[in-house]
Design a protein around this motif. Structure first.
Motif, mmCIF file in Angstrom:
data_model
loop_
_atom_site.group_PDB
_atom_site.id
_atom_site.type_symbol
_atom_site.label_atom_id
_atom_site.label_comp_id
_atom_site.label_asym_id
_atom_site.label_seq_id
_atom_site.Cartn_x
_atom_site.Cartn_y
_atom_site.Cartn_z
ATOM 1 N N GLU A 31 -31.551 0.797 27.271
ATOM 2 C CA GLU A 31 -32.587 0.305 28.697
ATOM 3 C C GLU A 31 -31.908 0.884 29.715
ATOM 4 N N TRP A 32 -31.069 1.125 30.218
ATOM 5 C CA TRP A 32 -29.902 1.738 31.447
ATOM 6 C C TRP A 32 -30.015 3.351 31.206
ATOM 7 N N GLY A 33 -30.315 3.574 30.229
ATOM 8 C CA GLY A 33 -31.427 5.244 30.379
ATOM 9 C C GLY A 33 -30.768 5.580 29.776
ATOM 10 N N PHE A 34 -29.084 5.929 29.265
ATOM 11 C CA PHE A 34 -28.194 6.224 28.285
ATOM 12 C C PHE A 34 -28.634 6.534 26.877
ATOM 13 N N VAL A 35 -28.501 8.237 26.522
ATOM 14 C CA VAL A 35 -28.508 8.025 25.023
ATOM 15 C C VAL A 35 -27.854 7.606 24.385
ATOM 16 N N VAL A 36 -27.381 6.965 23.775
ATOM 17 C CA VAL A 36 -26.392 6.187 23.093
ATOM 18 C C VAL A 36 -25.986 6.126 21.630
ATOM 19 N N LEU A 37 -25.487 7.567 20.791
ATOM 20 C CA LEU A 37 -24.783 7.948 19.473
ATOM 21 C C LEU A 37 -25.047 6.937 18.408
ATOM 22 N N ASP A 38 -25.979 7.881 17.092
ATOM 23 C CA ASP A 38 -26.241 6.776 15.846
ATOM 24 C C ASP A 38 -24.696 6.798 15.401
ATOM 25 N N THR A 39 -23.368 7.665 15.736
ATOM 26 C CA THR A 39 -22.250 7.574 14.894
ATOM 27 C C THR A 39 -21.663 6.414 16.021
ATOM 28 N N GLN A 40 -21.011 5.740 15.223
ATOM 29 C CA GLN A 40 -20.121 4.600 16.475
ATOM 30 C C GLN A 40 -18.082 4.898 15.469
ATOM 31 N N ILE A 41 -17.680 5.036 16.229
ATOM 32 C CA ILE A 41 -15.695 4.865 15.975
ATOM 33 C C ILE A 41 -15.491 3.124 15.866
ATOM 34 N N ALA A 42 -15.013 2.799 14.594
ATOM 35 C CA ALA A 42 -14.531 1.849 14.543
ATOM 36 C C ALA A 42 -13.234 0.831 15.574
ATOM 37 N N ARG A 43 -12.997 -0.021 15.110
ATOM 38 C CA ARG A 43 -11.782 -0.661 16.270
ATOM 39 C C ARG A 43 -10.819 -0.533 14.720
ATOM 40 N N LEU A 44 -10.577 0.720 13.905
ATOM 41 C CA LEU A 44 -8.885 0.725 13.128
ATOM 42 C C LEU A 44 -7.400 1.367 13.335
ATOM 43 N N GLU A 45 -6.910 0.443 12.799
ATOM 44 C CA GLU A 45 -5.251 0.918 12.662
ATOM 45 C C GLU A 45 -5.240 2.725 13.005
ATOM 46 N N LEU A 46 -5.845 3.484 12.525
ATOM 47 C CA LEU A 46 -6.998 4.954 11.972
ATOM 48 C C LEU A 46 -6.436 5.756 12.680
ATOM 49 N N TYR A 47 -7.081 5.329 14.149
ATOM 50 C CA TYR A 47 -7.102 5.887 15.399
ATOM 51 C C TYR A 47 -7.012 5.021 16.213
ATOM 52 N N ALA A 48 -6.210 4.091 16.564
ATOM 53 C CA ALA A 48 -5.994 3.836 17.394
ATOM 54 C C ALA A 48 -3.226 4.219 17.166
ATOM 55 N N GLN A 49 -3.363 3.979 16.612
ATOM 56 C CA GLN A 49 -2.130 4.473 15.700
ATOM 57 C C GLN A 49 -1.733 5.874 16.065
ATOM 58 N N SER A 50 -3.386 7.012 15.981
ATOM 59 C CA SER A 50 -2.696 8.181 15.497
ATOM 60 C C SER A 50 -1.765 8.968 16.574
ATOM 61 N N PHE A 51 -1.558 8.806 17.330
ATOM 62 C CA PHE A 51 -1.052 9.566 18.387
ATOM 63 C C PHE A 51 0.470 10.202 18.436
ATOM 64 N N GLY A 52 0.075 11.620 17.843
ATOM 65 C CA GLY A 52 1.738 12.110 17.833
ATOM 66 C C GLY A 52 1.567 12.304 16.380
ATOM 67 N N SER A 53 0.965 11.761 16.189
ATOM 68 C CA SER A 53 1.413 12.262 14.033
ATOM 69 C C SER A 53 -0.059 13.377 13.833
ATOM 70 N N PRO A 54 0.261 13.633 12.212
ATOM 71 C CA PRO A 54 -1.191 15.281 12.751
ATOM 72 C C PRO A 54 -2.814 14.111 12.036
ATOM 73 N N VAL A 55 -3.524 14.799 12.177
ATOM 74 C CA VAL A 55 -4.547 14.038 11.820
ATOM 75 C C VAL A 55 -5.642 14.310 10.802
ATOM 76 N N ARG A 56 -6.646 14.085 9.934
ATOM 77 C CA ARG A 56 -7.020 14.479 8.754
ATOM 78 C C ARG A 56 -8.279 13.851 9.110
ATOM 79 N N ALA A 57 -8.957 14.201 9.192
ATOM 80 C CA ALA A 57 -10.531 14.012 9.658
ATOM 81 C C ALA A 57 -11.592 14.094 8.822
#
Length: 204
Positions: free
Chosen positions: A159-185
């Motif tokens: 309503e405010w004029g933003f385009v919101v992507l269809d994809t959304q990122i869930a609140r998961l430990e996989l992402y939250a605790q990933s700093f410094g670790s290898p990433v497998r997307a």
């Protein structure tokens, strides 16, 4: 990009760069944050399978192409605008797609009006307008729903004029605790994000 730190800018940038790499693209990840979190992440993870460069300077838009080579995509991790406006604006002058990660919470949504103003200011400096989109981040569910705080945030932003992507990122430990670790997307929502952004690029 966002006004403040701690909204998932670096996490999103690193995971997106890995998703592009695993999709067959050869990305360059540019760390524009003076805190150098993306660069530090790559060091702790014994390197990423693509180059990461630190460019926390106010003329990023003039320098990135010096490092581009034959890379097919550039992912830029911008610092928070409230502390480093010159760097953030320079990144916005270069990037063809501006992604704003936003948690669907009232305090986060309240900050969106100033972001829209910043976008308008920088768009006036560009030869061609950038595409802009909001990435709902740290949501309650991995997929969009018709009810609940995620859906309410999506509706309000639209309503405010933003385009919101269809994809959304869930609140998961996989992402939250990933700093410094290898990433497998592979298999993550960031693969969906990469696909969606590639399609947006092709349509543009």
């Amino acid at each position: 990009m966002n006004l403040k730190p701690g909204v998932g800018k670096t996490t999103s940038a690193v995971w997106l760069a890995h998703a592009l790499h695993e999709s067959g693209y050869s990305p360059l990840l540019v760390d524009g944050d003076p805190a150098s979190s993306a660069l530090r992440w790559s060091e702790l993870a014994d390197g990423f399978p693509f180059p990461v460069i630190a460019l926390p300077v106010g003329d990023v838009h003039r320098r990135v192409n010096d490092f581009l080579g034959n890379r097919q995509a550039v992912v830029l991790d911008a610092p928070q605008m409230e502390d480093h406006p010159r760097i953030a604006r320079s990144i916005m002058r270069y990037a063809g797609e501006w992604i704003v990660p936003v948690t669907p919470a009232p305090i986060e949504l309240d900050r969106m009006a100033p972001i829209l103003s910043e976008m308008d200011d920088v768009q006036s400096l560009r030869a061609e307008p950038a595409r802009t989109a909001v990435l709902l981040n740290r949501t309650n569910r991995p997929d969009a729903t018709r009810t609940g705080p995620d859906a309410d945030a999506r509706e309000a932003l639209t309503e405010w004029g933003f385009v919101v992507l269809d994809t959304q990122i869930a609140r998961l430990e996989l992402y939250a605790q990933s700093f410094g670790s290898p990433v497998r997307a592979k298999g993550s929502a960031f693969m969906d994000l990469a696909d969606e952004l590639i399609k947006r690029q092709e349509e543009a």
